[in-house]
Design an enzyme around this catalytic site. Structure first.
Site, PDB file in Angstrom:
ATOM      1  CB  CYS A   2      -1.061  -0.010   0.909  1.00  0.00           C
ATOM      2  SG  CYS A   2      -2.366  -1.133   1.305  1.00  0.00           S
ATOM      3  NE  ARG A  27       5.134   1.929  -0.321  1.00  0.00           N
ATOM      4  CZ  ARG A  27       5.598   1.114   0.979  1.00  0.00           C
ATOM      5  NH1 ARG A  27       7.069   1.572  -0.300  1.00  0.00           N
ATOM      6  NH2 ARG A  27       5.577   1.041   1.600  1.00  0.00           N
ATOM      7  CD1 TRP A  74      -0.667  -6.141  -3.322  1.00  0.00           C
ATOM      8  CD2 TRP A  74      -0.283  -6.539  -1.150  1.00  0.00           C
ATOM      9  NE1 TRP A  74       0.440  -7.637  -3.674  1.00  0.00           N
ATOM     10  CE2 TRP A  74       0.102  -8.109  -1.563  1.00  0.00           C
ATOM     11  CE3 TRP A  74      -0.604  -7.360   0.158  1.00  0.00           C
ATOM     12  CZ2 TRP A  74       0.187  -9.589  -1.831  1.00  0.00           C
ATOM     13  CZ3 TRP A  74      -0.850  -8.069   0.451  1.00  0.00           C
ATOM     14  CH2 TRP A  74       0.057  -9.603  -0.323  1.00  0.00           C
ATOM     15  CG  ASN A 100       1.858   0.770   3.900  1.00  0.00           C
ATOM     16  OD1 ASN A 100       2.131  -0.519   3.846  1.00  0.00           O
ATOM     17  ND2 ASN A 100       3.364   1.000   4.152  1.00  0.00           N
ATOM     18  N   GLY A 101      -0.027  -1.568   5.873  1.00  0.00           N
ATOM     19  CA  GLY A 101       0.436  -2.341   7.652  1.00  0.00           C
ATOM     20  C   GLY A 101      -0.484  -3.069   7.586  1.00  0.00           C
ATOM     21  CD  GLU A 486      15.777 -12.835  -9.749  1.00  0.00           C
ATOM     22  OE1 GLU A 486      15.054 -13.901  -9.019  1.00  0.00           O
ATOM     23  OE2 GLU A 486      15.110 -11.787 -10.404  1.00  0.00           O
ATOM     24  CE  LYS A 490      12.248 -10.652 -11.634  1.00  0.00           C
ATOM     25  NZ  LYS A 490      13.007 -10.173 -10.960  1.00  0.00           N
ATOM     26  CD  GLU A 493       8.420 -10.965  -9.194  1.00  0.00           C
ATOM     27  OE1 GLU A 493       8.593 -10.916  -8.278  1.00  0.00           O
ATOM     28  OE2 GLU A 493       9.331 -11.211 -10.281  1.00  0.00           O
ATOM     29  CG  HIS A 509      16.557 -36.628  -8.770  1.00  0.00           C
ATOM     30  ND1 HIS A 509      16.866 -38.506  -9.110  1.00  0.00           N
ATOM     31  CD2 HIS A 509      17.678 -36.286  -9.185  1.00  0.00           C
ATOM     32  CE1 HIS A 509      17.923 -38.452  -8.239  1.00  0.00           C
ATOM     33  NE2 HIS A 509      18.636 -36.821  -8.540  1.00  0.00           N
ATOM     34  CE  LYS A 608      11.324  -2.334  -6.597  1.00  0.00           C
ATOM     35  NZ  LYS A 608      11.575  -4.059  -7.817  1.00  0.00           N
TER      36      LYS A 608
HETATM   37  C1  G6P Z   1       8.556  -8.478  -3.500  1.00  0.00           C
HETATM   38  C2  G6P Z   1       8.667  -7.881  -5.194  1.00  0.00           C
HETATM   39  C3  G6P Z   1      10.258  -9.195  -4.864  1.00  0.00           C
HETATM   40  C4  G6P Z   1      11.340  -8.936  -4.180  1.00  0.00           C
HETATM   41  C5  G6P Z   1      11.158  -9.355  -2.805  1.00  0.00           C
HETATM   42  C6  G6P Z   1      11.930  -8.975  -1.493  1.00  0.00           C
HETATM   43  O1  G6P Z   1       8.391 -10.041  -3.939  1.00  0.00           O
HETATM   44  O2  G6P Z   1       8.086  -8.127  -6.064  1.00  0.00           O
HETATM   45  O3  G6P Z   1      10.669  -7.750  -6.474  1.00  0.00           O
HETATM   46  O4  G6P Z   1      12.524  -9.780  -4.360  1.00  0.00           O
HETATM   47  O5  G6P Z   1       9.128  -8.336  -2.538  1.00  0.00           O
HETATM   48  O6  G6P Z   1      11.704  -8.097  -1.620  1.00  0.00           O
HETATM   49  P1  G6P Z   1      13.164  -6.716  -1.085  1.00  0.00           P
HETATM   50  O7  G6P Z   1      12.757  -5.067  -1.271  1.00  0.00           O
HETATM   51  O8  G6P Z   1      13.207  -7.080   0.275  1.00  0.00           O
HETATM   52  O9  G6P Z   1      14.356  -7.130  -1.732  1.00  0.00           O
END
Ligand code: G6P
Length: 613
Positions: A2, A27, A74, A100-101, A486, A490, A493, A509, A608
């Site tokens: 948020c 956010r 969010w 937010n929280g 990763e 990606k 996501e 496996h 994010k």
């Molecule tokens: C969210 C974001 C990711 C990020 C993760 C950890 O899931 O979408 O891109 O890697 O949080 O966030 P941080 O800010 O702790 O790296």
């Protein structure tokens, strides 16, 4: 999660709030709303959907006001809909609040308030908080500022809030605990936001509100700050070091693409001033006092989430390889709840782009309580994790707006490499000539990344071939196993294609059962590091009719001849190869997502900065 924003001054709050919300949309973006005070009433607009949807509603019914608060959500408590969208109101409509929280004990507070006759319209924890404040004002006959403090004393959880009161056109109250909040100071005006991006174009003077602090913000007065125990706090005004260009798209269609292309520069920025140009000595000012302690440590525990966790895995390989110190890499969310063994000789290293991830914050608080030395690798300067750690190294990647992390990852890996090299020098586990050779190679990485970016068009063509796939497998070994994880993350996501990352040899496996001509496999097959064995894995996929996209080194005819598509990247030492192999995978995900019409910068359900557990 948020984003919250507030404005009080002589300008029109509405346009400032809407612009601010758009900057904070990374956010959370499932619903949005704003409230302003007009004459003696609070006007509110909220909607399910994005800030652009909110804008449309407001444009139809234009309003202006010198004070207002806005929120982009969010969802945690209650699905994303108009009713659950913020701002929320007290029962009598005299207070509007954005949050937010998470208020963890909201249920108990709600029951108590219901027994006193309070009626709730939404399913949110936030609405409970604004009713609680209303209840306190009514019973105690005290100011909003005081009532917020009393209310927050009863609350368990995390919050950044702004509360506005009907009839008070010059003043609102903001508070934080666990969720970030920045106050921008203008001339007879104040801006409040979850981060500095909505503020930077108006003022460079900011106060980062601290945990447990409550601010009374009156446009005609200096800010008054108290802590929850009613102690006066002197505000600490800082100069904001954020460039407005860094938070704009700069000609790219998406922030993600811009950030992928920024990597040569951001890697350079991460290394800047940290390698002596003559002696090649690494200087990590942020952890100077702790270098010897790290070099002598029995073990290093890395805690992180998401992409940062993948960077942590590369850190494990490289620190163990060079510095010969055992490393454990933990999901912060697991670590914090599994009664881990931590002692005062341990070094706990938190990696976080935002520096606000709730699970990572909780993990380091736990480790701190147990006496460990806590270090941070954060991107956002002054973030909660950066402040909670004993010392740390900033990545200096610049603001990352795209929800899918790209440049933050590569720069985290750079920091971990610098750290590993520094420690291995300190504890004598790396010869001087090996050290110098690696430093020279590291200095070449920005130009090699530039070279990789030149193959964007080829990657776009490959993306076109595979845009309709429903499953993807990513394989890598050694240093490139975390890159496979990763790459798969990606793709998941941003394109919503199911993808799995696997150590190439583990394929037999399980995942091998999935392989057919409809399931593409991306294999990282660079020449160093188990090259021959990866070729065997490629053959295994091929024998089962699987389509293969391989990341290979320039001129590698062997792999090129056996795979369906190859993407050539420059040579590099194995330890540094993730910095290059990762780039084509970022681009592949990006192009597939664009071709599928997905919202690349704001993928569904994600955010994010994950400030809830
Ligand atoms: C969210 C974001 C990711 C990020 C993760 C950890 O899931 O979408 O891109 O890697 O949080 O966030 P941080 O800010 O702790 O790296």
């Amino acid at each position: 999660m948020c984003g919250i924003v507030g404005y009080i001054g002589n300008k029109d709050a509405v346009s400032i709030l809407l612009k601010g919300l758009q900057r904070l949309e990374y956010r959370g973006y499932d619903s949005a709303g704003i409230a302003c005070i007009k004459k003696n009433s609070i006007q509110v607009y909220k909607t399910k959907g994005k800030v652009s949807d909110l804008k449309k509603i407001i444009a139809e019914d234009s309003m202006s006001s010198p004070i207002g608060i806005g929120h982009t959500r969010w969802a945690t408590h209650g699905p994303p809909n108009q009713i659950n969208a913020h701002p929320h109101f007290s029962g009598d409509g005299s207070l509007a609040l954005i949050h937010n929280g998470i208020i963890e004990n909201y249920s108990a507070i709600k029951s108590a308030l219901e027994s006193k006759g309070h009626k709730f319209v939404s399913e949110t924890d936030t609405e409970v908080l604004v009713h609680l404040i209303e209840d306190i004002i009514r019973n105690e006959k005290i100011s909003l500022f005081e009532a917020v403090r009393f209310a927050l004393d009863e609350v368990i959880g995390a919050y950044a809030i702004i509360v506005m009161q009907k009839g008070k056109i010059d003043e609102f109250v903001a508070a934080r605990k666990g969720s970030p909040l920045v106050i921008g100071i203008g001339r007879n005006e104040y801006y409040v936001a979850s981060d500095a991006t909505p503020i930077v174009e108006y003022t460079n003077n900011v106060i980062y509100l601290q945990d447990g602090h409550i601010a009374r913000i009156n446009k005609n007065e200096n800010i008054e700050i108290k802590n929850i125990k009613n102690k006066n706090i002197t505000p600490y005004i800082q100069e904001l070091k954020l460039n407005i260009d860094a938070i704009e798209k700069g000609g790219f269609n998406h922030f993600m693409l811009k950030e992928i292309y920024e990597q040569p520069t951001s890697i350079q920025d991460t290394m800047r001033g940290r390698i002596d140009p003559v002696t090649k000595e690494i200087k990590l000012g942020g952890i100077l006092e702790y270098q010897q302690k790290i070099a002598n440590a029995n073990r290093i525990i890395i805690v992180a989430c998401g992409t940062s966790w993948h960077a942590g895995l590369i850190g494990e390989y490289i620190i163990e390889d060079f510095a010969r110190i055992p490393v454990e890499v933990e999901y912060a969310s697991e670590f914090r709840y599994r009664n881990p063994i931590i002692n005062s000789n341990d070094i706990v290293l938190a990696i976080s782009q935002s520096g606000e991830t709730a699970d990572t914050l909780a993990a380091i608080s736990l480790a701190k309580e147990k006496g460990a030395t806590i270090l941070g690798v954060c991107n956002v300067v002054g973030s909660s994790i950066a402040r909670l750690t004993h010392a740390g190294i900033y990545t200096h990647a610049g603001p990352e707006i795209g929800v899918a992390s790209t440049k933050a990852f590569t720069t985290q890996v750079i920091v971990l490499i610098l750290m590993a090299l520094k420690i291995s020098q300190k504890n004598g586990n790396l010869t001087l000539s090996d050290y110098h050779q690696l430093i020279c190679e590291l200095e070449l990485i920005p130009s090699k990344v530039k070279e990789v970016l030149k193959i964007n068009d080829r990657i776009k063509k490959i993306a076109f071939e595979f845009k309709d796939a429903t499953n993807f497998l990513y394989l890598g070994r050694g240093y490139n196993f975390p890159v496979a994880l990763e790459g798969a993350l990606k793709l998941k996501e941003i394109s919503y294609i199911h993808a799995e990352g696997y150590p190439a040899a583990e394929m037999k496996h399980g995942p091998i059962a999935l392989i057919d001509d409809k399931m593409p496999t991306v294999v990282i097959a660079t020449k160093k590091g188990n090259y021959e064995k990866v070729i065997s894995n490629i053959q295994e996929v091929k024998a089962r009719g699987g389509k293969i996209i391989a990341i290979i080194n320039q001129g590698d005819e062997v792999v090129n001849d056996i795979v369906d598509y190859s993407i050539e990247i420059p040579n590099s030492p194995d330890e540094l190869s993730p910095l290059l192999t990762n780039i084509p995978l970022q681009l592949l995900s990006y192009h597939i997502a664009v071709l599928r019409g997905c919202n690349v910068d704001q993928p569904r359900n994600l955010a994010k900065s994950v400030t809830v557990e």
